[in-house]
Write an enzyme that holds these catalytic residues in place. Sequence first.
Site, PDB file in Angstrom:
ATOM      1  CD  GLU A  72      -1.765  -2.392   1.491  1.00  0.00           C
ATOM      2  OE1 GLU A  72      -0.609  -2.604   1.947  1.00  0.00           O
ATOM      3  OE2 GLU A  72      -2.605  -3.289   1.366  1.00  0.00           O
ATOM      4  CG  HIS A 129     -10.446  -6.700   7.973  1.00  0.00           C
ATOM      5  ND1 HIS A 129      -9.408  -6.830   8.843  1.00  0.00           N
ATOM      6  CD2 HIS A 129     -10.003  -7.209   6.786  1.00  0.00           C
ATOM      7  CE1 HIS A 129      -8.382  -7.413   8.229  1.00  0.00           C
ATOM      8  NE2 HIS A 129      -8.704  -7.641   6.979  1.00  0.00           N
TER       9      HIS A 129
END
Lengths: 322, 328
Positions: free
Chosen positions: B64, B133
């Site tokens: 990322e 998440h």
Amino acid sequence: MSEDKAPLSDERMQTMYRDMLRIRRFEETAFELFEQGEVVGGIHVSIGQEGCSVGACSTLNEDDAILTTHRGHGHSIAKGTRLPEMMAELLGKATGLCHAKGGSMHIADVSKGHYGAHSIVGSNMPMGVGIGLAFHFEGKGQVAVIFFGDGAANEGSFHESMNLAAIWKLPVIFFCENNHFASSTRVGYATSVADISARAGGYDIPGVTVDGMDVLAVHEVMVEAVDRARRGLGPSLIEAKTYRYFGHSRKDPQFGPYRTEEEWNEWKAKDPLLVAEKILGVSEEEKKAHDEAVENELKDALSFARQSPEPEPDDVYEDLYA
Amino acid sequence: MPEVKMRTISYSTAINEALHEEMARDEKVFLMGEDVALSAISPATAGLGDRFGHERVRNTPISELGFTGAAVGAAMAGYRPVLDMRRIDFMMLAIDPIANQAAKLRYMLGGQVSIPLVIRAPEGGGSQNGPTHSQCLEAWFIQVPGLRVIVPSDPADAKGLLKSAIREDNPVLFVEYRALYSLEGPVPEGDHTEPIGKAAVKREGSDITLIGIGSQARSCLEAAELLAGEGVDAEVVDPRTINPLDVEGIADSVRKTGRCIVAEEGHKSGGVGAEIAASLQEAAFGALKTPINRVAALDVPVPVHTKLEAIVLPSTEKIVAAAKKVLS
């Protein structure tokens, strides 16, 4: 034989010497101005590392890109950054390259292919990969060179960037100036390998260590890496071993708890300008001419900067959104 | 004016259409992210890899920081990258290129560059995915001048605002609500865009203003239906973008109703609701008949167990309860 591989003409060698001198004298001048309180913000000088910046940038075209670090005056000048506007930025003037918003740590001159000094250690590497990706899309053979220090080689961004550039075979050169100190932490303590170039092996790209005090040696390894990048063969890692004569920033001591005067003197004996004088064949007469030209250029730059206006209060909102 | 033809499509299809249309319109637009080139992974990116090729629809490693920084660099060099973060939680690995670089480069470099970057960040809970998440983190980014932050709550806004985001010359955090992906709604045919920085009244009413962010704009609409059954006429306002925040647009509704609930899926402390409540008391204090009430996720991580998760997250019922409290 490509043009870059041809022996350097005397004119180019004289230009290389003069660029090294321009960097040395710009930074000496900037440091004096800093000590006199005329510089807005801090500065980090790269005196002692001029062989790296000029050796590397002397292989590039104007439409190639560089990205540098908080210690980026040398790369900026070597890539052709306009000195008056650069000096104005250091003095916090509205005419400065960054309109007095970025200061010494964010010098950029995009019109010359200089995509900025980036002050967060390691931040410029993924961005350099992205410029390499843009160059890959364009297909015109441009390269992006990312300058960073030994400290940044321990950032995660270094590893992610080398992996991305390697898998996509991007025209990117990772140029590590190993000046032996991350602020005051010695490279041998902070780094798992003796040569940072060894880390290229982890990404299956070429890695080479070169004497960063020798401008021609740096130039030669860069020619190889640039040629490889232009031909679409992917990135390279170059590690130039060099030395930071000054402290990390501001008024850090030159010596002190982390290094001795003896070590400092050993490196100073290999001063890149002294080395360059010899190997580039600069005569006393030529040296004098370079000195004079550089002093005049600096005088003009400083005069431009000093005569420039300060930013206006309303400028605080300028340049935030396009 | 010619009549605009509407059809019903889902939120994820609306995103997918916006990506297809903008990639076809401008060859500088390209996509990067984990698995974006594989149609089976997300309905939002379906068909793009096959249509535009894997150079422009570029799969990345799980990296990322690397690919977000690369997108910022490509934007500096004149491209218009659109990133797919899969989940906003994963974007936490890439804060430097977003907050230190993309948002500040233009300012810091004296206007020499612009960063036309869109970061698509799906987020939200309700699926028992647990603390790392399920987060809604848009509030963090209204603290970063230089970014645009967009929070669409229905298919028409998802499409219209994503197309505007891709044409915007500034970096945009485009938040998508995973819980809304299957939501269907009317979307105009053709080149539908929506303006960045304009709130929208999603339901007119006169008794109370329910301001909802993203998934909670839907919950506010459901709450308004329930309240209508009890004789309360609630107005629902969706800010749609939270940087810039259309304070006047929101304040107009509050001036009309005099009462206000702000609902969001992010945590309550330092949240978007806190910012909106503060802005409203600055802009329309005299119009408020009651204090502004916030509905948000509790200030604990989102636990994985269904029962515990429901306690932590905001809901239609919690908004109804808050509205009744304000009206009582």
